[in-house]
Write a protein that holds these residues in place. Structure first.
Motif, PDB file in Angstrom:
ATOM      1  N   ARG A 356     -30.517  25.316  27.443  1.00 59.91           N
ATOM      2  CA  ARG A 356     -31.705  25.245  27.614  1.00 59.91           C
ATOM      3  C   ARG A 356     -32.661  26.368  27.476  1.00 59.91           C
ATOM      4  NH1 ARG A 356     -32.837  20.220  30.811  1.00 59.91           N
ATOM      5  NH2 ARG A 356     -35.055  20.968  30.636  1.00 59.91           N
ATOM      6  N   GLU A 383     -30.799  17.839  26.197  1.00 63.19           N
ATOM      7  CA  GLU A 383     -29.576  17.309  27.045  1.00 63.19           C
ATOM      8  C   GLU A 383     -30.088  15.915  27.601  1.00 63.19           C
ATOM      9  OE1 GLU A 383     -28.688  20.041  30.360  1.00 63.19           O
ATOM     10  OE2 GLU A 383     -30.485  20.108  31.165  1.00 63.19           O
ATOM     11  N   PRO A 385     -31.231  13.118  30.405  1.00 59.38           N
ATOM     12  CA  PRO A 385     -32.449  13.155  31.125  1.00 59.38           C
ATOM     13  C   PRO A 385     -31.972  12.747  32.416  1.00 59.38           C
ATOM     14  CG  PRO A 385     -32.431  11.151  29.837  1.00 59.38           C
ATOM     15  CD  PRO A 385     -31.288  11.986  29.226  1.00 59.38           C
ATOM     16  N   GLY A 386     -32.719  13.062  33.479  1.00 58.30           N
ATOM     17  CA  GLY A 386     -32.535  12.455  34.741  1.00 58.30           C
ATOM     18  C   GLY A 386     -33.078  11.141  34.939  1.00 58.30           C
ATOM     19  N   PRO A 408     -38.564   9.935  34.617  1.00 55.19           N
ATOM     20  CA  PRO A 408     -37.764  10.999  35.439  1.00 55.19           C
ATOM     21  C   PRO A 408     -38.295  12.324  35.598  1.00 55.19           C
ATOM     22  CG  PRO A 408     -36.744  10.107  33.483  1.00 55.19           C
ATOM     23  CD  PRO A 408     -38.146   9.585  33.513  1.00 55.19           C
ATOM     24  N   LYS A 409     -37.867  12.988  36.561  1.00 54.80           N
ATOM     25  CA  LYS A 409     -38.408  14.635  37.013  1.00 54.80           C
ATOM     26  C   LYS A 409     -37.904  15.255  35.789  1.00 54.80           C
ATOM     27  CE  LYS A 409     -38.872  13.784  41.906  1.00 54.80           C
ATOM     28  NZ  LYS A 409     -38.613  14.428  42.999  1.00 54.80           N
ATOM     29  N   ASP A 410     -36.763  15.122  35.188  1.00 56.66           N
ATOM     30  CA  ASP A 410     -36.332  15.974  34.106  1.00 56.66           C
ATOM     31  C   ASP A 410     -35.860  14.895  32.890  1.00 56.66           C
ATOM     32  OD1 ASP A 410     -35.061  17.877  32.454  1.00 56.66           O
ATOM     33  OD2 ASP A 410     -33.004  17.694  33.671  1.00 56.66           O
ATOM     34  N   ASN A 411     -36.717  15.396  31.645  1.00 57.16           N
ATOM     35  CA  ASN A 411     -36.411  14.339  30.609  1.00 57.16           C
ATOM     36  C   ASN A 411     -35.419  15.034  29.834  1.00 57.16           C
ATOM     37  OD1 ASN A 411     -37.806  16.629  29.671  1.00 57.16           O
ATOM     38  ND2 ASN A 411     -39.584  15.555  28.845  1.00 57.16           N
ATOM     39  N   GLY A 412     -34.705  16.244  30.064  1.00 57.91           N
ATOM     40  CA  GLY A 412     -33.611  16.648  29.163  1.00 57.91           C
ATOM     41  C   GLY A 412     -34.358  17.657  28.043  1.00 57.91           C
ATOM     42  N   ASN A 413     -35.489  18.161  28.078  1.00 57.02           N
ATOM     43  CA  ASN A 413     -36.378  18.832  27.386  1.00 57.02           C
ATOM     44  C   ASN A 413     -36.742  18.254  26.223  1.00 57.02           C
ATOM     45  OD1 ASN A 413     -37.515  21.469  26.587  1.00 57.02           O
ATOM     46  ND2 ASN A 413     -35.712  22.132  25.530  1.00 57.02           N
ATOM     47  N   ASN A 462     -33.060   9.410  26.212  1.00 56.01           N
ATOM     48  CA  ASN A 462     -33.606  10.022  25.260  1.00 56.01           C
ATOM     49  C   ASN A 462     -32.770  10.363  24.071  1.00 56.01           C
ATOM     50  OD1 ASN A 462     -31.623  11.939  26.044  1.00 56.01           O
ATOM     51  ND2 ASN A 462     -33.086  13.542  26.859  1.00 56.01           N
ATOM     52  N   SER A 467     -29.116   8.511  30.641  1.00 58.26           N
ATOM     53  CA  SER A 467     -28.944   9.365  32.064  1.00 58.26           C
ATOM     54  C   SER A 467     -27.721   9.260  32.741  1.00 58.26           C
ATOM     55  CB  SER A 467     -30.196   9.353  32.729  1.00 58.26           C
ATOM     56  OG  SER A 467     -30.297   8.216  33.640  1.00 58.26           O
TER      57      SER A 467
END
Length: 607
Positions: A356, A383, A385-386, A408-413, A462, A467
């Motif tokens: 990342r 990557e 997501p959360g 989500p807090k982390d969308n996997g960039n 994504n 996830s």
């Protein structure tokens, strides 16, 4: 009184000619047997009596009288063509001895015109050869009484014999004819369009076109490239071996030299005029502005997943060789994360295993002297997501449940493309997909089963997929069962009673003695009617007579008559009867006798 002509004597055997004449005569050649006859068989044709002119008498000599020649008897022989030299020798002797006596003779009638023409041609050749003899050889031959004079007189009187003598003389051999010498070989014209294609610090590349004129008998062997420095005339060949190609690289030169260059075409005729480049050529690499040729797929965001390999090849141009530099987000590349390999034509950015942290804006700079060109590449490493941040049950009514959740807090960039919603019944605990690729943050779940309790969970999605974790509702949704007071409608039983009725009646039939037959009909009624069969108004009972078989199944009534005889014919009736009434149906049955052959019929009558 005119003088009497002297008789012509028979020719004596020929004496050898003087040595002086032999010196000038050519060597005898072999005569063609088809054209020249042997001298023994040649006879003089009969000559007509003609006056013979005598030569002028010499001083102190008496005049010679010529007597008419007596005709000789002819012998029948096949005509033989005279030899080709027959007419040549008398002509030569007349030229040598003008006092010789001329005896006119007639040509043989058997000689063909074509042979006469050939004879005249060869006679002319021999006459020219004999005319070259010295005059002193001919003078003694003219004197009377000498062997040469007698031979001349004898040849005049007998031309055929003289022709046979001349046949032994052969035409002198001719000099061999040599072929004409080949035309001299010529060089080609000069090569065309000599130009400089490329230059570097140590070499010059030139090209040219073939000569306009190339002789057919000479062809073209190749080209020689010659060079000299400006201001000198010391031309040297740059190629030791002739080159066939119209392109040549002049190598191993000194940077900064000015060269004069020319090209010469070579063939067996020699060297062509040189074709020279007018202006001196400076040995130095041609300068060109730097240019980055970014591939089309890199002109937009370049996306890769975590763990994948990155290998980007970016071509560029510029002269002299440009200086290449890379930056990431405005700072030099970390050599631990990314490697750069640069050649003369392209630069390669290589990352063995993407993370990342490798995402960002990469910039490639190509610089030549004071000129530079840049290209920006955006690399995005993504990557999975959360899970959604939160989920809750908003409302439950009837068979429906309303849900809400947050991103989500982390969308996997990368951006979230959708959500997957699942449900599970508390009794079984099995999860089932309700919604897939759902893009909103709220949903209404319908068609739930009354009295069951449900739990819900949601996955984020994504470009990489779903996830690994999910968000689960804390509470449960129970579908409450409603109390219903049911009052059934009173049941009224339908009366299905019915008097018997034949739906299919009996039809008249005919059969043959000894062949079983059946009578069929159908009846309906409620209660089930009783079936009775009668013959000629008499009730039949199959228990008493096995000839009859009565069957009633599903309302179909059948009477089977087994092997009827002549007395089984008559009127048959089927009667159906129940509490509500009775009904009959009847038919006639005819039993016929079988038809036999005449012999069988007589036998039957006897019996």
């Amino acid at each position: 009184m005119p003088a009497k002509p002297a008789p012509i004597k028979k020719a004596a055997p020929k004496e050898p000619a003087p040595k002086k004449e032999e010196a000038h005569a050519p060597a005898p050649a072999e005569a063609d047997p088809a054209e020249v006859a042997p001298p023994a068989e040649v006879e003089a044709p009969p000559a007509e009596a003609a006056p013979v002119e005598a030569a002028a008498p010499a001083e102190g000599e008496a005049p010679v009288e010529a007597a008419p020649a007596e005709p000789a008897p002819e012998e029948p022989k096949a005509p033989t063509p005279p030899p080709a030299d027959a007419a040549a020798k008398p002509a030569a002797e007349e030229a040598a001895t003008p006092a010789a006596v001329e005896v006119p003779t007639e040509p043989d009638a058997a000689t063909a015109p074509a042979e006469l023409a050939a004879e005249g041609k060869e006679a002319a050749v021999l006459a020219a050869a004999d005319a070259e003899a010295p005059a002193e050889a001919a003078a003694p031959a003219a004197e009377e009484g000498t062997p040469a004079a007698d031979a001349a007189a004898e040849g005049a009187a007998h031309p055929d014999a003289a022709a046979a003598d001349a046949a032994s003389i052969e035409e002198p051999p001719k000099a061999p004819t040599l072929p004409p010498p080949p035309p001299p070989k010529e060089p080609t014209s000069e090569p065309l369009e000599v130009t400089v294609e490329d230059k570097s610090d140590t070499s010059v590349t030139i090209t040219w076109s073939p000569p306009k004129t190339i002789p057919d008998n000479s062809g073209l062997d190749g080209y020689t490239v010659e060079i000299t420095k400006e201001g000198t005339e010391d031309w040297k060949a740059a190629n030791e071996v002739l080159t066939i190609s119209c392109r040549y690289v002049i190598k191993n030169q000194t940077t900064g030299d000015r060269l004069l260059i020319r090209v010469v075409a070579v063939n067996p005729g020699g060297r062509s005029p040189p074709a020279t480049i007018t202006d001196p050529v400076l040995v130095k690499e041609v300068g060109a502005r730097p240019k980055v040729r970014l591939p089309r797929f890199l002109r937009q965001r370049y996306v890769k997943k975590v763990g994948e390999k990155i290998n980007l090849v970016i071509p560029f141009s510029g002269k002299p060789k440009p200086v290449i530099s890379w930056l990431k987000d405005g700072e030099p590349l970390d050599p631990k994360r990314a490697n750069v390999r640069t050649s003369d034509r392209d630069s390669i950015l290589f990352i063995r295993q993407a993370e990342r942290a490798d995402s960002g804006s990469y910039e490639m700079c190509v610089k030549v002297d004071d000129f530079e060109d840049k290209a920006a590449i955006i690399i995005q490493i993504i990557e999975l997501p959360g899970p959604p941040a939160s989920i809750k049950i908003v409302d439950v009514w009837g068979f429906n449940v309303a849900l809400e959740w947050t991103v989500p807090k982390d969308n996997g960039n990368t951006e979230i493309t959708g959500y997957t919603v699942q449900k599970a019944d508390k009794k079984t605990g099995d999860w089932f997909n309700i919604l897939e690729h759902y893009a909103r943050l709220n949903a209404t779940i319908s068609d739930l089963i009354m009295g069951n309790t449900y739990t819900f969970r949601i996955f984020a999605e994504n470009k990489c997929g779903l996830s690994e974790e999910c968000a689960v509702t804390k509470g449960e949704a129970t579908i409450v069962k409603e109390v219903i007071d049911y009052k059934p409608t009173p049941f009224v039983e339908r009366d299905f009673t019915e008097a018997p009725k034949f739906t299919t009646v009996l039809n008249d039939r005919s059969t043959t003695v000894g062949y079983s037959t059946k009578l069929l009909c159908s009846v309906r009624g409620c209660p089930k009617p009783k079936i009775v069969w009668m013959k000629n108004k008499m009730i039949l009972n199959n228990m008493d007579n096995p000839k009859y078989r009565m069957i009633s199944t599903g309302g179909i009534c059948t009477l089977e008559i087994r092997k009827p005889g002549p007395y089984d014919g008559g009127e048959y009736v089927c009667r159906a009867e129940n509490t509500l009434g009775k009904v009959d149906t009847g038919c006639k049955l005819e039993v016929k006798k079988p038809v036999y052959a005449d012999a069988d019929k007589d036998k039957e009558e006897e019996e």
